[in-house]
Scaffold this motif. Structure first.
Motif, PDB file in Angstrom:
ATOM      1  N   UNK A 192       6.268   4.313   5.009  1.00  0.00           N
ATOM      2  CA  UNK A 192       7.044   3.746   6.111  1.00  0.00           C
ATOM      3  C   UNK A 192       8.439   3.339   5.659  1.00  0.00           C
ATOM      4  N   UNK A 193       8.551   2.855   4.420  1.00  0.00           N
ATOM      5  CA  UNK A 193       9.862   2.476   3.914  1.00  0.00           C
ATOM      6  C   UNK A 193      10.778   3.694   3.786  1.00  0.00           C
ATOM      7  N   UNK A 194      10.218   4.832   3.436  1.00  0.00           N
ATOM      8  CA  UNK A 194      11.019   6.054   3.389  1.00  0.00           C
ATOM      9  C   UNK A 194      11.570   6.401   4.772  1.00  0.00           C
ATOM     10  N   UNK A 241       6.452  -5.614   5.070  1.00  0.00           N
ATOM     11  CA  UNK A 241       5.986  -6.717   4.221  1.00  0.00           C
ATOM     12  C   UNK A 241       5.176  -7.668   5.078  1.00  0.00           C
ATOM     13  N   UNK A 242       3.900  -7.660   4.888  1.00  0.00           N
ATOM     14  CA  UNK A 242       3.012  -8.489   5.706  1.00  0.00           C
ATOM     15  C   UNK A 242       2.889  -9.863   5.094  1.00  0.00           C
ATOM     16  N   UNK A 243       2.935 -10.856   5.962  1.00  0.00           N
ATOM     17  CA  UNK A 243       2.819 -12.230   5.480  1.00  0.00           C
ATOM     18  C   UNK A 243       3.905 -13.104   6.077  1.00  0.00           C
ATOM     19  N   UNK A 296       8.901  -1.312  -5.015  1.00  0.00           N
ATOM     20  CA  UNK A 296       7.984  -2.445  -5.050  1.00  0.00           C
ATOM     21  C   UNK A 296       8.284  -3.373  -3.874  1.00  0.00           C
ATOM     22  N   UNK A 297       7.406  -4.316  -3.567  1.00  0.00           N
ATOM     23  CA  UNK A 297       7.684  -5.258  -2.460  1.00  0.00           C
ATOM     24  C   UNK A 297       9.015  -5.984  -2.600  1.00  0.00           C
ATOM     25  N   UNK A 298       9.389  -6.343  -3.827  1.00  0.00           N
ATOM     26  CA  UNK A 298      10.660  -7.056  -4.002  1.00  0.00           C
ATOM     27  C   UNK A 298      11.843  -6.166  -3.629  1.00  0.00           C
ATOM     28  N   UNK A 357       0.827  -1.198   0.000  1.00  0.00           N
ATOM     29  CA  UNK A 357       0.000   0.000   0.000  1.00  0.00           C
ATOM     30  C   UNK A 357       0.859   1.245   0.000  1.00  0.00           C
ATOM     31  N   UNK A 358       0.203   2.366  -0.168  1.00  0.00           N
ATOM     32  CA  UNK A 358       0.895   3.660  -0.123  1.00  0.00           C
ATOM     33  C   UNK A 358       1.505   3.890   1.249  1.00  0.00           C
TER      34      UNK A 358
END
Length: 551
Positions: free
Chosen positions: A10-12, A115-117, A71-73, A4-5
């Protein structure tokens, strides 16, 4: 995995944290900050690793600042990279006892948030194996104490605990986000549904703020109020709103925004909002109320006419028959013959009045269908001219737009026939020939279809205008006085209006029934029909309800 956005944001923040940590590690090397063994800080592997770590983090910050959307990757690669780099620094120093394992815990925790999961468990497993492997290497190759392996095991447990805890929290956050998205979607759909319902309501809805500025105006209100500026209330409605605000307990009087418009009733209520107060206005077309009153009136009239038919027509028939027999007598003087002629003529007039009232009371409910007025008028006048001799001179001026209306053709045909017959008769008295002009079109102000029947007669005197549609009112000795009354009743049954306008007055003065305004002549001119006719005689206008809003 959901990306998500919020995860990007949060990654920033996480990358900013990485830059700060890597700068501290580099500073510890070059400024001899002794939280790690200085001898180990001086090792080439340690120095190269810290410099590479801060360089890569700064490069990542620049590409994120340039608008790169990770991206997630990319996020997974960054987390694994952090775990590897931090364990490489542990390897180049004295292992888990350096305290770098705390930074690994933060990286594992960040990975499970971003990264959820189940992949979050992979981060914890990779970190635990790396920490344990470094301590086993210290034991086997450098004769380190075994308690370092125990610390590595405890640190691994912390990795997994952080992963499982944050996975649970992230799962709940994800469920909350999904629920919020579903609710937001439902709210948007409900808002759209409410908007469609409000726009399709036959009742006009207007919402204003406390200053009287229009915030919402549905299509019905737009059509009923016939406004030019959608941001402002018509003066008639604004006046009633001010009266209501001064005394909320009063019920304001019905009004018209124009003389060709419908009679409207406004009801007001206060709206309380967090940002202030507003006013909700319901605009109701009184046609439905008039129609119900009309039905009650016809029911009462039906009972009355049943008695009239029995109590009046039977004696009237006897009087007429006796006068007819008396007129056949050979011994009757000429003066007496004139008397019998008067008896028969007035008996016929009374009988016509009774027939008209019976026709009104027996009238069936209108069977309204949608009609193209231009097409309907063309066919009507083709039949009308063929059935009259000599052929009257009728000028038919049809609007360029296609005026649509819903009405009962047979009932409106009676109205138009009566108006045309009257117009031809009055025109012939003035100009010497039966002539008439008929116009059709769409009112540019309220988008309602209309038919105008304009004659070249002498018009109606001002003192008779207010009584023109009253029952039994007539200026001719042979008339019953019910023609225009019946015509208006038929129009109201079809939710149409029949009004009279004088063409012989100046453009700034207009006599209009059922109104006290004097600017309708200018309104007619703005509709594009007044300039097409002469400036004498009478104009009768049938204004139809909107074909998509008829009750």
């Amino acid at each position: 995995m959901e990306h998500s956005v919020q995860s990007l944001r949060l990654f920033r923040f996480y990358n900013h944290y990485r830059i700060v940590v890597s700068l501290i590690l580099v500073g510890a090397v070059f400024f001899n900050i002794s939280f790690i063994d200085p001898a180990q800080q001086k090792s080439a592997l340690y120095q190269i690793t810290t410099v590479c770590y801060v360089s890569i983090n700064i490069f990542t910050a620049f590409i994120l600042l340039a608008g790169f959307r990770a991206a997630p990757k990319h996020i997974i690669t960054s987390i694994i990279f952090d775990i590897v780099i931090l364990h490489l620094l542990m390897y180049a120093s004295s292992g888990v006892q350096t305290g770098l394992g705390n930074l690994v815990v933060i990286s594992v925790a960040a990975g499970n948030i971003l990264i959820r999961g189940r992949i979050g468990t992979l981060f914890a497993a990779l970190a635990a194996l790396a920490s344990l492997g470094i301590e086993l290497n210290q034991v086997f190759n450098y004769d380190a104490k075994v308690d370092g392996v125990v610390r590595a095991g405890l640190l691994g447990i912390i990795y997994f605990a952080a992963a499982f805890l944050l996975q649970n929290i992230s799962r709940r956050i994800s469920q909350s986000e999904e629920l919020a998205q579903v609710r937001a979607k439902n709210i948007i759909e409900l808002e759209k549904l409410n908007h469609q319902i409000i726009q399709r309501m036959q009742t006009g809805i207007v919402v204003t703020d406390e200053f009287g500025n229009v915030r919402l105006l549905n299509q019905a209100a737009l059509s009923l109020l016939n406004v030019d500026d959608e941001r402002k209330l018509p003066p008639q409605l604004k006046q009633r709103q001010d009266l209501w605000r001064a005394n909320p307990n009063i019920r304001t009087e019905p009004f018209k925004t124009s003389t060709s418009g419908t009679m409207l009733q406004a009801n007001f209520t206060q709206l309380k909002k967090d940002t202030g107060s507003g006013i909700l206005i319901f605009i109701e077309d009184t046609s439905k109320i008039s129609q119900q009153a009309q039905q009650m009136k016809l029911a009462s009239l039906g009972r009355l006419t049943a008695g009239i038919a029995h109590e009046i027509r039977n004696p009237l028939g006897a009087i007429s028959h006796a006068a007819q027999l008396l007129a056949e007598s050979d011994s009757l003087a000429p003066a007496d013959l004139r008397m019998t002629d008067i008896i028969q003529r007035h008996s016929g007039r009374v009988n016509g009045i009774v027939e008209s009232i019976l026709q009104l009371s027996r009238r069936k409910q209108p069977e309204a269908i949608e009609n193209d007025i231009n097409e309907w008028l063309t066919k009507f006048f083709q039949d009308y001219t063929l059935s009259h001799s000599p052929t009257p001179e009728i000028t038919l001026k049809l609007g360029s737009e296609t005026p649509m209306a819903r009405f009962d053709p047979s009932q409106i045909e009676q109205v138009v026939t009566n108006l045309v017959d009257n117009g031809l008769r009055y025109s012939e008295k003035v100009v010497g020939k039966p002539t008439l002009t008929v116009c059709s079109g769409i009112n540019k102000r309220n988008h309602l279809a209309f038919i105008d029947i304009i004659d070249q007669g002498s018009g109606v005197s001002p003192e008779n205008v207010d009584h023109l549609f009253e029952p039994f009112f007539t200026t001719e000795s042979s008339g019953t006085g019910l023609g225009l009354y019946l015509s208006r009743e038929l129009c109201e049954s079809n939710q149409a209006q029949l009004n009279y306008y004088s063409n012989s007055q100046p453009k700034n003065v207009e006599t209009v029934t059922d109104t006290h305004t004097n600017n309708e002549h200018n309104n007619l001119a703005s509709e594009g029909t007044i300039s097409e006719t002469n400036n004498s005689g009478s104009r009768f206008r049938i204004t139809f309800a909107h074909h998509k809003r008829i009750i």
